[in-house]
Design an enzyme around this catalytic site. Structure first.
Site, mmCIF file in Angstrom:
data_model
loop_
_atom_site.group_PDB
_atom_site.id
_atom_site.type_symbol
_atom_site.label_atom_id
_atom_site.label_comp_id
_atom_site.label_asym_id
_atom_site.label_seq_id
_atom_site.Cartn_x
_atom_site.Cartn_y
_atom_site.Cartn_z
ATOM 1 N N TYR A 175 8.019 11.115 8.625
ATOM 2 C CA TYR A 175 8.327 10.137 7.724
ATOM 3 C C TYR A 175 9.760 10.289 7.197
ATOM 4 O O TYR A 175 9.923 9.000 6.421
ATOM 5 C CB TYR A 175 7.079 9.991 6.724
ATOM 6 C CG TYR A 175 5.833 10.035 7.548
ATOM 7 C CD1 TYR A 175 5.363 8.697 8.154
ATOM 8 C CD2 TYR A 175 5.172 11.066 7.446
ATOM 9 C CE1 TYR A 175 4.257 8.673 9.064
ATOM 10 C CE2 TYR A 175 3.847 10.815 8.090
ATOM 11 C CZ TYR A 175 3.527 9.912 8.848
ATOM 12 O OH TYR A 175 2.390 9.928 9.718
ATOM 13 N N ASP A 208 0.805 -1.226 -0.011
ATOM 14 C CA ASP A 208 0.012 -0.037 -0.056
ATOM 15 C C ASP A 208 0.860 1.074 -0.162
ATOM 16 O O ASP A 208 1.339 1.547 0.854
ATOM 17 C CB ASP A 208 -0.885 0.025 1.178
ATOM 18 C CG ASP A 208 -1.748 1.072 1.182
ATOM 19 O OD1 ASP A 208 -1.621 2.022 0.387
ATOM 20 O OD2 ASP A 208 -2.861 1.066 1.872
ATOM 21 N N HIS A 222 -5.796 12.187 14.097
ATOM 22 C CA HIS A 222 -6.723 12.224 13.234
ATOM 23 C C HIS A 222 -7.912 10.985 13.488
ATOM 24 O O HIS A 222 -9.066 11.104 13.029
ATOM 25 C CB HIS A 222 -6.198 11.601 11.677
ATOM 26 C CG HIS A 222 -5.300 12.268 11.195
ATOM 27 N ND1 HIS A 222 -5.558 13.711 10.877
ATOM 28 C CD2 HIS A 222 -3.815 11.984 10.653
ATOM 29 C CE1 HIS A 222 -4.392 14.158 10.137
ATOM 30 N NE2 HIS A 222 -3.478 13.272 10.338
ATOM 31 N N ASP A 240 6.219 15.553 10.188
ATOM 32 C CA ASP A 240 6.200 15.818 8.647
ATOM 33 C C ASP A 240 5.995 17.201 8.135
ATOM 34 O O ASP A 240 6.142 17.557 6.932
ATOM 35 C CB ASP A 240 4.857 14.858 8.318
ATOM 36 C CG ASP A 240 3.756 15.153 8.951
ATOM 37 O OD1 ASP A 240 3.659 15.915 9.825
ATOM 38 O OD2 ASP A 240 2.722 14.129 8.987
ATOM 39 N N ASP A 281 1.952 19.040 13.460
ATOM 40 C CA ASP A 281 1.955 18.209 12.386
ATOM 41 C C ASP A 281 1.577 18.886 11.104
ATOM 42 O O ASP A 281 0.750 19.918 10.950
ATOM 43 C CB ASP A 281 0.875 17.153 12.686
ATOM 44 C CG ASP A 281 1.187 15.832 11.713
ATOM 45 O OD1 ASP A 281 1.805 14.798 12.307
ATOM 46 O OD2 ASP A 281 0.661 15.990 10.801
ATOM 47 N N HIS A 304 -0.428 17.804 8.872
ATOM 48 C CA HIS A 304 -1.986 17.394 8.442
ATOM 49 C C HIS A 304 -2.721 18.079 9.675
ATOM 50 O O HIS A 304 -2.491 18.018 10.893
ATOM 51 C CB HIS A 304 -2.180 16.106 8.291
ATOM 52 C CG HIS A 304 -1.244 15.279 7.336
ATOM 53 N ND1 HIS A 304 -0.196 14.660 7.715
ATOM 54 C CD2 HIS A 304 -1.515 14.973 6.087
ATOM 55 C CE1 HIS A 304 0.594 14.170 6.538
ATOM 56 N NE2 HIS A 304 -0.338 14.210 5.590
#
Length: 693
Positions: free
Chosen positions: A342, A20, A135, A302, A172, A174
């Site tokens: 990451y 994935d 999240h 990230d 972060d 996101h």
């Protein structure tokens, strides 16, 4: 020990069992690489190392539904095909037979960190965890997140420890929509998130990630979203977001007075419309200085350079500076919990910088140009406009336009950057060069062996200094028959230690602050310092023969009037209220200081300086950042040395004391600040709070 590090190797057990491309970046090496770098830098050994317990299902239930917890418990017995099928029901999620155990450990680590900090066993700490959490929602996994670690920690702090005001900072890249949904109608939790948004074209593609999503009901104003609409945001952009949005809101009390006892008293008085209250009643009914009782950080890296998800340019030391800025809140009770990140080297170095800041070590000065991007200023302008109805400090600092309605469409969504592609390879090469350069700088300029030293004109046993603070006595005793000469010898000895890299910071008392400052400034410029920032508080005049060559930035606080005599000589009256002082420091002093990028900061409290001890301590604590911790504070000699002791402790890394009751800035102070910003913005871009028209 002052800092806890919470980690368990079992959290590396869960991994992707099928192909994935979207999920493969969330891998166990994220933890092992960060831990290895902490060990190599000698940072892990300096922390209180804690192995977490699993969170109980009752603790998970503080945020998540029983049905969802039961579903996750059942994943332990599923085979690979069943796990893959279940994972496909969620957005960017994979499950593993160890996921339930790992996720409970991640929550348990956050809870354990909160407990040891709030019980006073340590000052602060980092929970190095996976899976991440911000999240995750009440009934759904999302974006690699299983349980919402930080949200559960906040509820735990409220229920077990009785906290009423919690700040959550999510850096972060996101949007942590899970945290936002959980607290959006709760005025006891202030949630701040910056995130890559690109006008809704970046994951999670939500309309409610935009700046005008400010919370619901009683929680309006307690959700602060700062959307980044372009990639490439760097150190100046992140710092501007803290100085011009987050910290003014975090320090303010007005909106927080809507909840709790202060808010109830206020509503009662307004409903009955009484005559103006007496000064005693005003003192009793005024809400206390906000200063949140706990700061939780959703620490995703990230948003750092090299990460394929964020595509941002912030270097690792930036996160150390952000951590230092947060440590002036909540008495220094800061709990950071790992979220994303990451790029293994960027993640590891950023984690190390955060831990260095938590330990109280100086952080290297920020690299790169200190000028926010136009897109960043547009975002800051938009969020300040959206939040202005709820926060006086944002409303006072000039009128702001109504933000444009946001747009969010599936069309034109940003494509995924996959490992191996040309975009990824280019970012990887740039990040590797920057990160190697930072490691080289740390090798060439190691942390000084002495973090803080004090030099007093007379010994005083009641300073209450931390054991590691060097108390310099007996220097230049041949001159002891003259107090001024003795003080001069001690100051110059201390200054030489700072400039030679043997001492990071220091405090010296002196009978003649003006003369001592003059000598210290000239010695600094002739020794090693290329640029010196002088923050002069009190009746202190800038030396008339000091060259206006850009090597010295002189900030005169307690001047007769607000005046920008040159781009390098700024004067303003001493602010008269808590709100005015905070605005002066956050909107003027720090933007100038970071923009100037000094090699040394000289902070001088001279005759009739009029700055109360908590204010002086906050100023000194915040000035640690711009010059990488190289700060020398000179204090006009007083009957007691209590102030010198407080200043030494904050330079050593302790949190400054609370400022006390909050009062808004009077119009004359606000106008003075706006005038100076208008005069100086062309030279000093960090002062900008809106994109140039």
């Amino acid at each position: 020990m002052r800092t806890a590090l919470v980690y368990h190797e079992d959290m590396t057990a869960a991994r992707l069992l099928w192909e994935d491309p979207e999920c493969e970046i969330e891998r166990p090496e994220r933890l092992t690489a960060a831990l290895r770098r902490l060990q190599q830098g000698g940072l892990e050994q300096r922390c209180l190392q804690l192995a977490p317990r699993e969170a109980s299902e009752a603790e998970l239930g503080l945020v998540h539904s029983p049905e969802y917890v039961s579903l996750l418990r059942g994943t332990q017995a599923l085979d690979t095909q069943e796990l893959r099928a279940l994972s496909g029901q969620y957005d960017a999620v994979y499950f593993h037979p160890s996921t339930f155990h790992c996720a409970r450990l991640a929550v348990g680590a956050a809870l354990q960190l909160v407990d040891v900090v709030l019980m006073g066993a340590v000052h602060n700490g980092l929970a190095l965890v996976r899976p991440p959490g911000h999240h995750s929602q009440r009934t759904a996994a999302n974006g690699f997140c299983v349980f919402n670690n930080v949200a559960i920690a906040a509820r735990h702090a409220q229920q077990k420890h009785g906290l009423q005001r919690i700040l959550i900072v999510d850096w972060d890249v996101h949007h942590g929509q899970g945290i936002q949904y959980i607290f959006e109608d709760d005025p006891s939790v202030l949630y701040f998130s910056w995130h890559r948004y690109e006008h809704g074209r970046f994951w999670p593609y939500l309309r409610e990630s935009d700046a005008d999503a400010v919370g619901q009901g009683k929680g309006r104003g307690f959700t602060v979203n700062l959307p980044w609409n372009q990639v490439g945001m760097g150190n100046a952009d992140y710092l501007a977001a803290f100085l011009h949005v987050l910290l003014p809101v975090a320090f303010e009390v007005t909106a927080w007075g809507r909840c709790g006892l202060g808010g109830a008293v206020g509503r009662g008085l307004r409903a009955r419309a009484p005559p103006p209250p007496s000064p005693l009643l005003q003192a009793l009914s005024a809400p206390p200085q906000f200063d949140p009782e706990l700061v939780l950080v959703s620490a995703g890296f990230d948003s750092a350079i090299g990460d394929p998800e964020g595509q941002m340019q912030a270097t690792p030391e930036c996160f150390g500076h952000l951590t230092q800025l947060l440590q002036v809140l909540a008495g220094g009770r800061v709990c950071a919990v790992l979220e994303g990140g990451y790029h293994l080297e960027s993640l590891s170095q950023s984690v190390c910088m955060v831990v260095r800041a938590l330990l109280g070590d100086p952080v290297p000065p920020l690299s790169g140009p200190m000028e926010p991007h136009r897109s960043a200023l547009e975002s800051i302008q938009s969020v300040r406009a959206a939040q202005a109805p709820h926060w006086t400090s944002l409303r006072q600092q000039g009128s702001a336009p109504t933000p444009r309605p946001g747009t969010c469409s599936a069309d034109g969504r940003t494509s995924l950057v996959l490992p191996g592609g040309p975009t990824f390879k280019a970012a990887e090469a740039q990040a590797s060069a920057v990160l190697s350069s930072l490691l080289g700088q740390l090798h060439l300029h190691p942390t000084p062996p002495v973090r803080t030293a004090v030099a007093l004109t007379a010994p005083d046993a009641a300073l209450g200094l931390p054991p590691a603070v060097l108390h310099q006595e007996g220097l230049h005793e041949a001159l002891a028959q003259d107090t001024a000469f003795t003080a001069l010898g001690k100051v110059l000895h201390l200054l030489k230690g700072i400039l030679d890299g043997q001492v990071s910071s220091g405090v010296a008392t002196t009978p003649a602050a003006a003369a001592m400052l003059d000598v210290a400034l000239r010695c600094s410029l002739s020794h090693r310092a290329q640029r010196v920032l002088c923050v002069a508080v009190g009746q202190l005049d800038r030396p008339p023969d000091l060259a206006n060559d850009g090597r010295t930035l002189w900030l005169d606080i307690r001047g007769k009037e607000a005046a920008a005599l040159s781009p390098f000589h700024v004067s303003m009256p001493l602010p008269g209220t808590t709100g005015a002082f905070l605005s002066c420091v956050l909107a003027l002093v720090l933007p100038l200081a970071y923009g100037f990028r000094p090699d040394l900061v000289l902070m001088v409290l001279g005759p009739a300086q009029g700055l109360q001890e908590p204010y002086a301590a906050l100023l000194a604590a915040l000035l640690r950042g711009p010059a990488g911790g190289r700060v020398l504070v000179l204090v006009e000699q007083e009957p007691t040395f209590q102030l010198a002791g407080i200043l030494a402790r904050v330079l050593h890394g302790d949190a400054p004391p609370s400022l006390g009751p909050f009062s808004t800035a009077p119009p004359e102070d606000t106008q003075a600040l706006l005038y100076l910003r208008g005069q100086l913005e062309a030279q000093w871009k960090m002062l900008q709070v809106a994109a140039p028209s």
